[in-house]
Scaffold this motif. Structure first.
Motif, PDB file in Angstrom:
ATOM      1  N   SER A 678       1.674 -11.535  -7.707  1.00 64.37           N
ATOM      2  CA  SER A 678       1.082 -10.386  -7.031  1.00 64.37           C
ATOM      3  C   SER A 678       0.935 -10.656  -5.544  1.00 64.37           C
ATOM      4  O   SER A 678       0.550 -11.732  -5.124  1.00 64.37           O
ATOM      5  CB  SER A 678      -0.299 -10.101  -7.625  1.00 64.37           C
ATOM      6  OG  SER A 678      -0.916  -9.082  -6.908  1.00 64.37           O
ATOM      7  N   GLN A 740      -1.278   1.919  -3.817  1.00 63.75           N
ATOM      8  CA  GLN A 740      -2.710   2.159  -3.657  1.00 63.75           C
ATOM      9  C   GLN A 740      -2.924   2.993  -2.397  1.00 63.75           C
ATOM     10  O   GLN A 740      -2.811   2.482  -1.279  1.00 63.75           O
ATOM     11  CB  GLN A 740      -3.469   0.832  -3.545  1.00 63.75           C
ATOM     12  CG  GLN A 740      -3.439  -0.017  -4.804  1.00 63.75           C
ATOM     13  CD  GLN A 740      -4.266   0.579  -5.923  1.00 63.75           C
ATOM     14  OE1 GLN A 740      -5.106   1.452  -5.695  1.00 63.75           O
ATOM     15  NE2 GLN A 740      -4.040   0.125  -7.139  1.00 63.75           N
ATOM     16  N   GLU A 783       0.988  -4.853  -5.580  1.00 65.36           N
ATOM     17  CA  GLU A 783       0.237  -3.691  -5.113  1.00 65.36           C
ATOM     18  C   GLU A 783       0.528  -3.472  -3.636  1.00 65.36           C
ATOM     19  O   GLU A 783       0.419  -4.387  -2.827  1.00 65.36           O
ATOM     20  CB  GLU A 783      -1.259  -3.888  -5.339  1.00 65.36           C
ATOM     21  CG  GLU A 783      -1.652  -3.902  -6.806  1.00 65.36           C
ATOM     22  CD  GLU A 783      -3.151  -3.881  -7.002  1.00 65.36           C
ATOM     23  OE1 GLU A 783      -3.865  -4.177  -6.007  1.00 65.36           O
ATOM     24  OE2 GLU A 783      -3.612  -3.582  -8.099  1.00 65.36           O
TER      25      GLU A 783
END
Length: 790
Positions: A678, A740, A783
Motif C-alpha cells: 500500500s 479517496q 489508495e
C-alpha cells in the motif's frame, strides 16, 4: 408485462410456509399493535375523560381508525404496493424511481443507459403518460419525493426509539401500582404508605423499564426467525388474555358500548370540539401504532401471511379489547387510575396480567426495532445513510437483517427517553406524533404510486390522498398541540437523523459529480501511454470507482505521477439499483476498454438495496470468471451493448463448480500471491524503480486458481491465448486501487453547505470502511487521495 425479480434463495410460498410465517409474524410484527391497549387510554389524563359520553366518542374514534387505517389502508391497499417483496417508504420511493424519471440518488445520474441495459429489462421505464410527464418536469417535486422518503425513514427510527420505551414503561407503571397495593395492605400508618408509594413511583418504573430494554436489545442478534419463534407464543397468550378480558368487560360492565361503533358518536365529538378534547386525539392515534410496521417489515415475511394474521386474528381481538376497556371505564370514572388497562382486569387475575403484560411489552417493541433495521438497510444501499455493518440472519429470506450499530444506538436513545422523561403521557405524545407523521408520508407516496406505477387515474390518486391524508393530518395536528408535553423530543430526533441522512446523500452525490466531471476518456489512457513510457507490471490491477464510463480521475492522477500499471487492468464499479434484488443472471455487465492488446476491461456489478453486500473473499474470482466468459462471448459475436468505450454484455454469476465456464476454478489454499504494498499518492512520489523493487512482497492468502478447459474446436486460438494471459496475470499477483476524494468547503460558502459537508466529513471518518476495502490485504491496497472543494 414486465418480468418480476425474486429474492435469491426465496422458497416457494405454500400454505405450510404461510402458516409458519404467520406464526413468526405474531412475535415480530404484531407485538406493537397487540400491546397498544396498554397505553392508548393510559396516556390520557383523568381530565380528558369526564363522562360516559366521552368514553363512547373516544371508542368510536378507535374503532373507525383501526378499520380505515390498519385494515383498509395497510392490509388491503399498501401491502399490495410492495417492491418485489420489500416494504417501507424507501420501497415506495424506489418504485417511483424505477417507473418514472424522478430519482435524485447518486447512481441514477451516471451512465443510466449502461446501468439499466438489458433487452426486456425490468429496469425499463414505463411508457410516458400525462401524469408522468408532469411530475418529471417538476424538478422541485423530485426533491420533495426524496425528502418524503427520508422523512418517513426518520419517523420509523423515531418510532423505534420511542415505542419500546412507551410499552415497557407502561408495564413498569403497572408493576409499581401492584407493589403500592401490596404496601398499603402491610403498612401500618398512612404516612408510611405515602412514603413507600412516592419511593415506588420514583424508582420502580424507570429502573424496571431500563432493565427490560437492555435485555430486549441484547436479544436482537439472534435474528428475526429465532426471535419470532420465541416471542410468538407470548403474543398468542397475551392476545387471548386481553381478548377474553374484553369480552368479560363488555358483558359485565356495559354491553351498550357496542353501539359506540356508530360514526354518530364521532360527529357528536366534533360538534362539541374544544382544544382540550382535540388534544386527546393524539393518544387515540396510538391505537394504530404498529400498522406501519406491517408494511416496513414486509421483507422479513410475506404479504399473504401478514394479511391473513391481521384480518383473522389481530383485528377482532383488538376491537374486543378496546371495547371491553371502554366498557369498564364508562362505569368506573371514580376509580383511581381507571384509564389503565390493568384496572379493567378482575382482581383475582391482576397479578397474572402484570406478568403477561411484562413479557408482552418486551415483544411489543420488536416490531419497531425490526422495521428500523429494514428501513436503514434500504437507506444504506441507496446511499442515504452512513456505512454500517449489516448481518443477514436468514439464508432464505434476505430481508431479515440485523444491524449491530443501530441496535445499540436505539438502546441508548431509548434509555435516554426512559430516564429523561419518566412520564408515560410525555412519551405517548412524542410517539403519537411519530406514528401519525409516518403514516401521512406513506399516504403521500402511495398516492403517487397509484398514479405513476399502477397507472390509475389522477382522480383515484387524489381521492386516496384526501381520504386517508385528512384523517392522518387530523391526528398530526392533535399531536402538535402536545408539543410542549414531549413531542419536542421527536422533533430533535428528527432533526438529528435527517441531518445525517441529507449530509451523507449530499456528500455522496458531490463525490460522484466530482468523479464524473474530472474523469478522462479511454483514448487518453491509450494515447498517453507511449508518451510517458508507461511500464506494464506483471499481475492484475483492480481499479474500484463509482463511475461506469471513462477513466476515474484518481487513476489518471496516479498514472501521470507514476507511469506504470499492471499487465491486466479491470475497472470495477458497484452500482445499487433502486430495486430490492438483482438476479445473479443479470448481475455483471462486462466490457472492454480500448484495443484488445491493452488487456483493459470494465465490470459493472449491479445489486439491489436488499442484496447482501458481496464477500471479497471470493469476489475477485467471480470477476475474473465473468471476464473469461466475456472474452469467449465476444469472439462468438453475441449481442453486446454498445457504449462509448466498446461493447458490453450481461454476464451471470459464474457456476461455483465451473460448469460451462471459460475458466475452470481450482481451489488452492496454499498459494502465495505477490501483492503490491500500500502506498499513498502525494504531490511527490517515489521513483518507479523503487516502487517496483520494494512494492511487491509475498503474502500468504487463500486463493482460487484457474485453468483453461480442454482443447475445443469451438474456441479460437486467440481466445485461448487471451484467457491464458489472464490466468498468468492472476498467478503473478493482484493489487487493488482505491480513490479517496476528500471534500472541503470553499471560502464564502453558505452555512447550510458548510454544515452538510462538515457533517459528512465527520461521518466518513468515523463510520465503517467501504465494503470493497474490508477484506483487501493492506499489502495489496493502493489508495490515491484527491481534494474536492465545494
Amino acid at each position: 408485462m414486465e418480468p418480476q425479480l425474486t429474492a435469491p434463495n426465496q422458497f416457494k410460498e405454500t400454505w405450510k410456509h404461510t402458516l409458519l410465517l404467520s406464526f413468526q409474524s405474531l412475535g415480530v410484527i404484531y407485538g406493537q399493535m397487540s400491546t397498544a391497549p396498554l397505553y392508548v387510554f393510559g396516556t390520557l389524563t383523568a381530565d380528558d375523560i369526564t363522562s360516559e359520553e366521552t368514553v363512547y366518542e373516544l371508542f368510536s374514534f378507535i374503532f373507525w381508525t383501526i378499520n380505515i387505517i390498519s385494515l383498509l389502508k395497510y392490509a388491503f391497499i399498501v401491502l399490495t404496493a410492495d417492491d418485489n417483496g420489500e416494504g417501507g417508504t424507501f420501497a415506495l420511493y424506489s418504485l417511483l424511481c424505477r417507473h418514472a424519471k424522478v430519482g435524485l440518488l447518486p447512481n441514477e445520474s451516471s451512465a443510466n443507459d449502461v446501468m439499466h441495459y438489458e433487452t426486456g429489462s425490468p429496469f425499463k421505464i414505463k411508457a410516458e403518460s400525462r401524469a408522468r410527464r408532469a411530475i418529471e418536469k417538476l424538478r422541485c417535486g423530485h426533491y420533495l419525493m426524496l425528502f418524503l422518503a427520508l422523512f418517513g425513514s426518520c419517523m420509523t427510527i423515531g418510532i423505534g426509539v420511542l415505542t419500546p420505551t412507551l410499552s415497557v414503561y407502561s408495564v413498569s407503571s403497572g408493576i409499581q401500582r401492584s407493589l403500592s397495593d401490596i404496601s398499603h395492605r402491610i403498612s401500618a400508618s398512612e404516612k408510611e404508605r405515602e412514603a413507600i408509594s412516592r419511593a415506588l413511583e420514583k424508582y420502580v418504573p424507570v429502573s424496571t423499564a431500563s432493565a427490560i430494554l437492555v435485555c430486549l436489545f441484547t436479544l436482537q442478534h439472534y435474528g428475526t426467525r429465532k426471535i419470532g419463534f420465541i416471542f410468538a407464543p407470548i403474543i398468542i397468550v397475551w392476545l387471548f388474555f386481553i381478548g377474553g378480558g374484553g369480552v368479560y368487560n363488555i358483558f359485565h360492565w356495559n354491553k351498550e358500548i357496542l353501539l359506540a361503533t356508530s360514526p354518530m358518536y364521532m360527529y357528536r365529538f366534533f360538534r362539541n370540539i374544544h382544544s382540550k378534547s382535540w388534544r386527546s386525539l393524539g393518544s387515540i392515534a396510538l391505537c394504530v401504532a404498529g400498522s406501519e410496521a406491517m408494511f416496513t417489515s414486509l421483507g422479513h415475511f410475506r404479504r399473504k401471511s401478514i394479511k391473513m394474521t391481521f384480518v383473522c386474528f389481530i383485528y377482532p381481538v383488538l376491537v374486543l379489547s378496546y371495547a371491553g376497556q371502554a366498557a369498564y371505564i364508562s362505569k368506573n370514572l371514580d376509580v383511581r387510575d381507571f384509564n389503565h388497562l390493568s384496572q379493567s382486569i378482575p382482581k383475582q387475575m391482576r397479578h397474572w396480567f402484570v406478568a403477561f403484560s411484562l413479557l408482552a411489552s418486551v415483544v411489543g417493541s420488536q416490531a419497531t426495532i425490526t422495521a428500523c433495521f429494514s428501513i436503514i438497510n434500504q437507506c444504506l444501499a441507496l446511499g442515504c445513510f452512513p456505512r454500517v455493518k449489516v448481518i443477514h440472519t436468514s439464508d432464505k429470506i434476505h430481508g431479515q437483517v440485523y444491524i449491530p450499530d443501530i441496535n445499540w444506538l436505539l438502546m441508548v436513545l431509548s434509555l435516554v427517553v426512559t430516564i429523561g422523561f419518566h412520564d408515560i403521557v410525555k412519551i405517548g405524545s412524542a410517539t403519537g406524533l411519530a406514528v401519525s407523521s409516518g403514516m401521512l408520508v406513506t399516504t403521500c407516496l402511495m398516492s403517487l404510486v397509484i398514479a405513476l406505477y399502477w397507472e390509475k387515474s389522477l382522480f383515484e390518486s387524489v381521492c386516496c390522498l384526501i381520504f386517508f391524508g385528512s384523517i392522518e393530518v387530523m391526528y398530526v395536528s392533535a399531536c402538535m398541540l402536545n408539543f410542549h408535553k414531549g413531542a419536542w423530543y421527536l422533533v430533535v430526533l428528527l432533526a438529528l437523523s435527517l441531518t445525517i441522512m441529507l449530509s451523507w446523500h449530499y456528500g455522496t452525490k458531490k463525490k460522484l459529480e466530482f468523479d464524473i466531471q474530472n474523469k478522462v476518456s479511454a483514448e487518453w489512457l491509450i494515447g498517453i501511454s507511449p508518451g510517458l513510457g508507461v511500464t506494464r507490471v506483471p499481475g492484475i490491477g483492480f481499479i474500484y470507482s463509482d463511475i461506469v464510463t471513462g477513466i476515474p480521475a484518481f487513476f489518471s492522477h496516479f498514472i501521470t505521477n507514476l507511469p506504470a500499471f499492471h499487465q491486466v487492468l479491470i475497472f470495477v464499479s458497484f452500482k445499487s439499483l433502486p430495486m430490492p434484488y438483482v438476479p445473479p443472471s443479470r448481475r455483471y455487465l462486462v466490457g472492454r476498454v480500448g484495443p484488445r492488446n491493452f488487456k483493459i476491461y470494465r465490470c459493472v456489478v449491479r445489486y439491489g438495496y436488499c442484496d447482501p453486500i458481496r464477500d471479497t473473499d471470493n469476489f475477485e474470482e467471480q470477476i475474473i470468471s465473468s471476464i473469461g466468459e466475456f472474452i469467449c462471448m465476444e469472439e462468438n459475436d453475441f449481442d453486446f451493448q454498445n457504449s462509448s468505450e466498446g461493447r458490453m454484455v450481461v454476464i451471470g454469476n459464474p457456476p461455483a463448480d465451473g460448469t460451462g465456464s471459460a475458466l475452470i476454478p481450482l481451489n488452492d489454499t496454499n498459494s502465495y500471491e505477490m501483492e503490491c504494498v500500500s502506498m499513498a499518492s502525494n504531490e511527490t512520489l517515489s521513483p518507479l524503480g523503487d516502487a517496483i523493487e520494494s512494492g511487491f512482497t509475498p503474502v500468504m492468502r487463500k486463493k482460487v486458481r484457474f485453468m483453461l478447459p480442454p482443447n475445443s474446436p469451438q474456441m479460437h486460438v486467440s481466445v485461448r491465448e487471451e484467457l491464458q494471459e489472464l490466468i498468468d496475470a492472476r498467478e503473478s499477483g493482484t493489487a487493488y486501487f482505491l480513490g479517496q476524494v476528500h471534500l472541503a468547503v470553499r471560502d464564502g460558502s453558505d452555512i447550510l453547505k458548510r454544515l452538510l459537508i462538515m457533517t459528512y466529513v465527520f461521518l466518513d471518518k468515523n463510520c465503517r470502511e467501504p465494503p470493497v476495502a474490508l477484506n483487501i490485504p493492506h499489502a495489496a491496497l493502493v489508495e490515491v487521495g484527491m481534494v474536492c472543494c465545494i
